[in-house]
Design a protein around this motif. Sequence first.
Motif, PDB file in Angstrom:
ATOM      1  N   ILE A 146       0.397   9.159   1.669  1.00  0.00           N
ATOM      2  CA  ILE A 146       1.391   8.226   0.607  1.00  0.00           C
ATOM      3  C   ILE A 146       2.388   8.915   0.145  1.00  0.00           C
ATOM      4  N   VAL A 147       3.579   8.543   0.240  1.00  0.00           N
ATOM      5  CA  VAL A 147       4.690   9.009  -0.322  1.00  0.00           C
ATOM      6  C   VAL A 147       5.396   8.035  -1.000  1.00  0.00           C
ATOM      7  N   THR A 148       5.856   8.630  -2.022  1.00  0.00           N
ATOM      8  CA  THR A 148       6.873   7.799  -3.315  1.00  0.00           C
ATOM      9  C   THR A 148       8.037   8.453  -3.338  1.00  0.00           C
ATOM     10  N   ALA A 149       9.152   7.771  -3.439  1.00  0.00           N
ATOM     11  CA  ALA A 149      10.379   8.126  -3.545  1.00  0.00           C
ATOM     12  C   ALA A 149      11.132   7.572  -4.642  1.00  0.00           C
TER      13      ALA A 149
ATOM     14  N   THR B  76       5.780   4.540   1.069  1.00  0.00           N
ATOM     15  CA  THR B  76       5.400   4.490   2.583  1.00  0.00           C
ATOM     16  C   THR B  76       4.068   5.064   2.712  1.00  0.00           C
ATOM     17  N   VAL B  77       3.159   4.274   3.308  1.00  0.00           N
ATOM     18  CA  VAL B  77       1.749   4.770   3.732  1.00  0.00           C
ATOM     19  C   VAL B  77       1.832   4.937   5.333  1.00  0.00           C
ATOM     20  N   ASP B  78       1.679   6.428   5.808  1.00  0.00           N
ATOM     21  CA  ASP B  78       1.728   6.881   6.997  1.00  0.00           C
ATOM     22  C   ASP B  78       2.918   6.224   7.704  1.00  0.00           C
ATOM     23  N   GLY B  79       4.183   6.378   7.003  1.00  0.00           N
ATOM     24  CA  GLY B  79       5.254   5.706   7.564  1.00  0.00           C
ATOM     25  C   GLY B  79       5.647   4.372   7.288  1.00  0.00           C
ATOM     26  N   LEU B  80       4.831   3.565   6.807  1.00  0.00           N
ATOM     27  CA  LEU B  80       4.846   2.112   6.839  1.00  0.00           C
ATOM     28  C   LEU B  80       5.199   1.770   5.512  1.00  0.00           C
ATOM     29  N   ASP B  81       6.531   1.131   5.335  1.00  0.00           N
ATOM     30  CA  ASP B  81       7.072   0.738   4.173  1.00  0.00           C
ATOM     31  C   ASP B  81       6.314  -0.334   3.529  1.00  0.00           C
ATOM     32  N   VAL B  82       5.801  -0.148   2.308  1.00  0.00           N
ATOM     33  CA  VAL B  82       4.771  -1.369   1.703  1.00  0.00           C
ATOM     34  C   VAL B  82       5.559  -2.364   1.428  1.00  0.00           C
TER      35      VAL B  82
ATOM     36  N   ARG C 119      -4.761  -0.618   6.456  1.00  0.00           N
ATOM     37  CA  ARG C 119      -4.489   0.715   6.297  1.00  0.00           C
ATOM     38  C   ARG C 119      -4.773   0.985   4.894  1.00  0.00           C
ATOM     39  N   LEU C 120      -4.689   0.205   3.737  1.00  0.00           N
ATOM     40  CA  LEU C 120      -4.970   0.503   2.351  1.00  0.00           C
ATOM     41  C   LEU C 120      -5.546  -0.624   1.645  1.00  0.00           C
ATOM     42  N   SER C 121      -6.606  -0.128   0.824  1.00  0.00           N
ATOM     43  CA  SER C 121      -7.206  -1.034   0.070  1.00  0.00           C
ATOM     44  C   SER C 121      -7.062  -0.708  -1.585  1.00  0.00           C
TER      45      SER C 121
END
Length: 252
Positions: A2-5, A59-65, A76-78
Amino acid sequence: MIVTADVTKNYGSSCVVDGVTLSLPKGGITSIIGPNGAGKSTLLSMVSRLMDMDKGTVTVDGLDVTKTPSDVLARRLSILRQDNHMTARLTVHDLVSFGRYPYSKGRLTVEDKRHIDEAIGYLNLNDLSGRFLDELSGGQRQRAFVAMVLCQDTDYVLLDEPLNNLDMKHAMGMMKLLRRAANELGKTVVLVLHDINFASWYSDYIVAMKNGKVAHEGPAAAIVTPDVLSDVYEMDIKVHEIGGQRVSLYYE
């Protein structure tokens, strides 16, 4: 991962999350700690797309939420929200089965039923499966909601104050279950915690927030120190150790 920018959230003239940039490690337990009003729950809500951000990306594993279809992200995420009251009268089994909705859309398959049974068993709820939620204690009900989240079978499990309204015994039991989920099921567990002792004992990684920003982050041993915690909470905090393990805090 999980990446926040530069994630930012404003309420009027008040900035509650201020340009947060993080790369949360995959696997294990990450705890987000900090005083009231630090922006912890707001950040978690934006990561899970429950709340819109005013600025930044997640992003979660590269997917923009913000751009990923809901059914794809839900596999992918709960997330378990802090406010998880149900108005409908449901049994434990009914509630846990909701975790399969991203897959079955309400039409349960044999595979769905297997996941439901496994989640109920994992949270030691077999004897309560047919009971209604309003007939359960607070600790039992919280376990049922965690079972629902685990039944969703996502790599990332987000929980907003899962120890809320639990006594010490039930809170410890909950943290042990989450530790097992991380170790045995390979889940990445990210949770907002107010209890620093539980964060110290069970976390692999800790993010400490203050005034809407990340004040400190790192492995638990690097964060649970008198200097770091005293800075975050703006009070004198001592750390008591036994055998090199930080086990309790006390305040002066």
